[in-house]
Write a protein that holds these residues in place. Sequence first.
Motif, PDB file in Angstrom:
ATOM      1  N   ILE A  86      35.319  17.929  20.701  1.00  0.00           N
ATOM      2  CA  ILE A  86      36.489  18.790  19.984  1.00  0.00           C
ATOM      3  C   ILE A  86      35.807  18.932  18.494  1.00  0.00           C
ATOM      4  N   ARG A  87      35.922  20.283  18.340  1.00  0.00           N
ATOM      5  CA  ARG A  87      35.627  20.672  16.883  1.00  0.00           C
ATOM      6  C   ARG A  87      36.599  21.518  16.451  1.00  0.00           C
ATOM      7  N   PHE A  88      37.222  21.021  15.320  1.00  0.00           N
ATOM      8  CA  PHE A  88      38.386  21.768  14.503  1.00  0.00           C
ATOM      9  C   PHE A  88      37.894  22.719  13.898  1.00  0.00           C
ATOM     10  N   VAL A  89      38.437  24.027  14.029  1.00  0.00           N
ATOM     11  CA  VAL A  89      38.134  25.378  13.523  1.00  0.00           C
ATOM     12  C   VAL A  89      39.034  25.519  12.267  1.00  0.00           C
ATOM     13  N   HIS A  90      38.426  25.251  10.947  1.00  0.00           N
ATOM     14  CA  HIS A  90      39.038  25.398   9.660  1.00  0.00           C
ATOM     15  C   HIS A  90      39.038  26.709   9.326  1.00  0.00           C
ATOM     16  N   SER A  95      45.100  26.528  10.100  1.00  0.00           N
ATOM     17  CA  SER A  95      44.809  26.701  11.241  1.00  0.00           C
ATOM     18  C   SER A  95      44.872  25.551  11.984  1.00  0.00           C
ATOM     19  N   GLN A  96      45.353  25.713  13.212  1.00  0.00           N
ATOM     20  CA  GLN A  96      45.568  24.558  14.130  1.00  0.00           C
ATOM     21  C   GLN A  96      44.975  24.827  15.516  1.00  0.00           C
ATOM     22  N   THR A  97      43.487  25.281  15.479  1.00  0.00           N
ATOM     23  CA  THR A  97      42.932  25.405  16.919  1.00  0.00           C
ATOM     24  C   THR A  97      41.655  24.352  16.648  1.00  0.00           C
ATOM     25  N   TYR A  98      41.129  24.315  17.961  1.00  0.00           N
ATOM     26  CA  TYR A  98      39.909  23.425  17.989  1.00  0.00           C
ATOM     27  C   TYR A  98      39.271  24.331  19.017  1.00  0.00           C
ATOM     28  N   LEU A  99      37.804  24.045  19.053  1.00  0.00           N
ATOM     29  CA  LEU A  99      36.761  24.331  20.191  1.00  0.00           C
ATOM     30  C   LEU A  99      36.623  22.865  21.095  1.00  0.00           C
ATOM     31  N   HIS A 100      36.742  22.985  22.402  1.00  0.00           N
ATOM     32  CA  HIS A 100      36.478  21.833  22.988  1.00  0.00           C
ATOM     33  C   HIS A 100      35.288  22.222  24.234  1.00  0.00           C
ATOM     34  N   LEU A 101      34.536  21.398  24.034  1.00  0.00           N
ATOM     35  CA  LEU A 101      33.295  21.524  25.081  1.00  0.00           C
ATOM     36  C   LEU A 101      33.269  20.237  26.232  1.00  0.00           C
ATOM     37  N   TRP A 102      33.061  20.557  27.130  1.00  0.00           N
ATOM     38  CA  TRP A 102      32.912  19.578  28.487  1.00  0.00           C
ATOM     39  C   TRP A 102      31.657  19.416  28.773  1.00  0.00           C
ATOM     40  N   ILE A 112      22.700  17.862  19.191  1.00  0.00           N
ATOM     41  CA  ILE A 112      22.553  19.637  19.371  1.00  0.00           C
ATOM     42  C   ILE A 112      23.756  20.129  19.464  1.00  0.00           C
ATOM     43  N   ALA A 113      24.643  19.623  20.646  1.00  0.00           N
ATOM     44  CA  ALA A 113      25.797  20.251  20.770  1.00  0.00           C
ATOM     45  C   ALA A 113      26.859  20.337  19.435  1.00  0.00           C
ATOM     46  N   ARG A 114      26.720  19.228  19.017  1.00  0.00           N
ATOM     47  CA  ARG A 114      27.526  19.229  17.469  1.00  0.00           C
ATOM     48  C   ARG A 114      27.464  20.181  16.712  1.00  0.00           C
ATOM     49  N   PHE A 115      26.035  20.233  16.224  1.00  0.00           N
ATOM     50  CA  PHE A 115      25.453  21.341  15.456  1.00  0.00           C
ATOM     51  C   PHE A 115      25.591  22.605  15.826  1.00  0.00           C
ATOM     52  N   ARG A 116      25.625  22.961  17.224  1.00  0.00           N
ATOM     53  CA  ARG A 116      25.696  24.318  17.476  1.00  0.00           C
ATOM     54  C   ARG A 116      26.995  24.373  17.687  1.00  0.00           C
ATOM     55  N   LEU A 117      28.076  23.556  17.995  1.00  0.00           N
ATOM     56  CA  LEU A 117      29.669  23.861  17.837  1.00  0.00           C
ATOM     57  C   LEU A 117      30.108  24.051  16.552  1.00  0.00           C
ATOM     58  N   ARG A 118      29.608  23.466  15.393  1.00  0.00           N
ATOM     59  CA  ARG A 118      29.651  23.744  14.119  1.00  0.00           C
ATOM     60  C   ARG A 118      29.554  24.960  13.945  1.00  0.00           C
ATOM     61  N   ASP A 119      28.288  25.537  14.010  1.00  0.00           N
ATOM     62  CA  ASP A 119      28.125  26.855  13.903  1.00  0.00           C
ATOM     63  C   ASP A 119      28.943  27.853  14.562  1.00  0.00           C
ATOM     64  N   LEU A 120      29.347  27.794  15.727  1.00  0.00           N
ATOM     65  CA  LEU A 120      30.188  28.818  16.643  1.00  0.00           C
ATOM     66  C   LEU A 120      31.607  28.541  15.952  1.00  0.00           C
ATOM     67  N   ALA A 121      32.023  27.325  15.293  1.00  0.00           N
ATOM     68  CA  ALA A 121      33.458  27.415  14.732  1.00  0.00           C
ATOM     69  C   ALA A 121      33.292  28.233  13.446  1.00  0.00           C
ATOM     70  N   ALA A 122      32.160  28.195  13.032  1.00  0.00           N
ATOM     71  CA  ALA A 122      32.068  29.111  11.535  1.00  0.00           C
ATOM     72  C   ALA A 122      31.939  30.477  12.052  1.00  0.00           C
ATOM     73  N   GLU A 123      31.344  30.840  12.950  1.00  0.00           N
ATOM     74  CA  GLU A 123      31.564  32.369  13.418  1.00  0.00           C
ATOM     75  C   GLU A 123      32.837  32.558  13.829  1.00  0.00           C
ATOM     76  N   LEU A 124      33.541  31.896  14.471  1.00  0.00           N
ATOM     77  CA  LEU A 124      35.021  32.292  14.604  1.00  0.00           C
ATOM     78  C   LEU A 124      35.763  32.700  13.547  1.00  0.00           C
ATOM     79  N   VAL A 125      35.582  31.714  12.628  1.00  0.00           N
ATOM     80  CA  VAL A 125      36.323  32.047  11.124  1.00  0.00           C
ATOM     81  C   VAL A 125      35.901  33.197  10.617  1.00  0.00           C
TER      82      VAL A 125
END
Length: 127
Positions: A86-90, A95-102, A112-125
């Motif tokens: 679960i990665r919080f989208v700041h 913001s009260q959203t998060y990205l969830h990967l299973w 790798i998943a953590r780093f990629r998810l961090r980058d994807l959250a930044a792209e959303l913002v």
Amino acid sequence: MPGIDQVLAQAMGIPGVLGAGLIDWTSGLTLGTAGRAPHADHEATAADTAEVVQAVMRSATFDTKGADGPDLEDLIITAAGTYHLIRFVHTAFDSQTYLHLWLDRGQANLAIARFRLRDLAAELVAA
């Protein structure tokens, strides 16, 4: 800049990802999903993970408001054969959203998943 569907499609390209979602943690509602969900139910997964996030956010142990350290970034839950990341989208607003990967533990690389998810959250913002 990619939107929700594009970010979730990119998340599905992370090795070992079984499913992904963008969720509002105050309501437990999905804003978008991709791939599979545990028990084949994205809505139940969103509600369940939102309960976990709400419990963490209510806890004084994890309260970073006004602290010198960074805001809470992510949560990792390990289960038999899978990870839930679960990665919080700041954002500039509250913001009260998060990205969830299973993820499949046998195929995923959690770092790798953590780093990629961090980058994807930044792209959303940035979108």
